[in-house]
Design an enzyme around this catalytic site. Structure first.
Site, PDB file in Angstrom:
ATOM      1  N   ALA A  62      43.453  53.264  39.875  1.00  0.00           N
ATOM      2  CA  ALA A  62      41.613  53.354  39.869  1.00  0.00           C
ATOM      3  C   ALA A  62      41.052  53.372  39.853  1.00  0.00           C
ATOM      4  O   ALA A  62      41.025  51.802  40.007  1.00  0.00           O
ATOM      5  CB  ALA A  62      41.516  54.430  38.375  1.00  0.00           C
ATOM      6  N   HIS A 118      38.216  43.314  43.467  1.00  0.00           N
ATOM      7  CA  HIS A 118      37.501  44.612  43.543  1.00  0.00           C
ATOM      8  C   HIS A 118      38.300  45.378  42.006  1.00  0.00           C
ATOM      9  O   HIS A 118      39.817  46.067  41.680  1.00  0.00           O
ATOM     10  CB  HIS A 118      37.360  45.308  44.570  1.00  0.00           C
ATOM     11  N   LEU A 119      37.339  45.442  41.040  1.00  0.00           N
ATOM     12  CA  LEU A 119      37.881  46.458  39.567  1.00  0.00           C
ATOM     13  C   LEU A 119      38.664  47.579  40.295  1.00  0.00           C
ATOM     14  O   LEU A 119      37.923  48.045  40.476  1.00  0.00           O
ATOM     15  CB  LEU A 119      36.519  46.853  39.188  1.00  0.00           C
ATOM     16  N   HIS A 120      39.832  47.388  39.171  1.00  0.00           N
ATOM     17  CA  HIS A 120      41.139  48.531  39.583  1.00  0.00           C
ATOM     18  C   HIS A 120      42.074  48.692  38.710  1.00  0.00           C
ATOM     19  O   HIS A 120      41.982  47.620  37.947  1.00  0.00           O
ATOM     20  CB  HIS A 120      41.529  48.125  40.929  1.00  0.00           C
ATOM     21  N   ALA A 121      42.043  50.058  37.873  1.00  0.00           N
ATOM     22  CA  ALA A 121      43.027  49.971  36.633  1.00  0.00           C
ATOM     23  C   ALA A 121      44.694  50.194  37.621  1.00  0.00           C
ATOM     24  O   ALA A 121      44.324  51.074  38.459  1.00  0.00           O
ATOM     25  CB  ALA A 121      42.546  51.539  36.038  1.00  0.00           C
TER      26      ALA A 121
END
Length: 165
Positions: A62, A118-121
């Site tokens: 995500a 880069h922010l990601h879950a």
């Protein structure tokens, strides 16, 4: 001696690393072809993408559209939207693959394993007994379905579920 093959792994090993100014997570949505990019769903502020180098079959990411490196850099709307996307990804995986459990988490910073800043879950489906000798001894993961087939399977489920805004 028996040979084990993980052909998909070479693509990861030989993949060009992020060049200055380039970011995979901002480039993927700009491709204009969600199937090629393996993007399952887009919401107003974030998207779901199938991980090309998964820990387990169906491993999703995500990702906010905004290029930020940490949760604290998102405003309240961005954080809420990203959480909705994580929950939607979990629902897609539950409906399509019927896992027994999930690992959901963030790698914040390169020392935490964040190879792309880069922010990601990560949303990783898990099944009872899915940890076997292959990753531990053989340093190899066995994925039972190709990425393209998995994408089609998850995309059809994602399209049928009520999506977050």
């Amino acid at each position: 001696m028996e040979n084990l093959h993980a052909y998909w792994r070479m693509e990861y090993i030989e993949a060009p690393r992020e060049k200055s100014g380039e970011n995979l997570f901002t480039a993927l949505p700009a491709l204009g072809d969600d199937a090629q990019a393996l993007i399952l769903h887009r919401s107003s502020l974030s998207y779901l993408v199938l991980n090309r180098f998964p820990y387990n079959a169906g491993h999703l990411l995500a990702v906010p559209f905004r290029n930020v490196g940490d949760l604290s850099e998102l405003d309240a709307a961005g954080r809420a939207n990203l959480m909705d996307e994580i929950i939607f990804g979990k629902e897609v995986l539950r409906a399509a693959l019927k896992p027994d459990a999930f690992n959901i988490g963030f790698n914040l910073g390169t020392a935490a394993g964040g190879s792309i800043v880069h922010l990601h879950a990560h949303i990783v489906p898990r099944w009872s007994g899915d940890t076997n000798f292959m990753p531990v001894i053989g340093k190899t993961r066995v994925l039972p379905q190709s990425l393209e087939a998995m994408y089609q399977r998850l995309r059809s489920v994602a399209d049928s579920l009520k999506t977050p805004a």
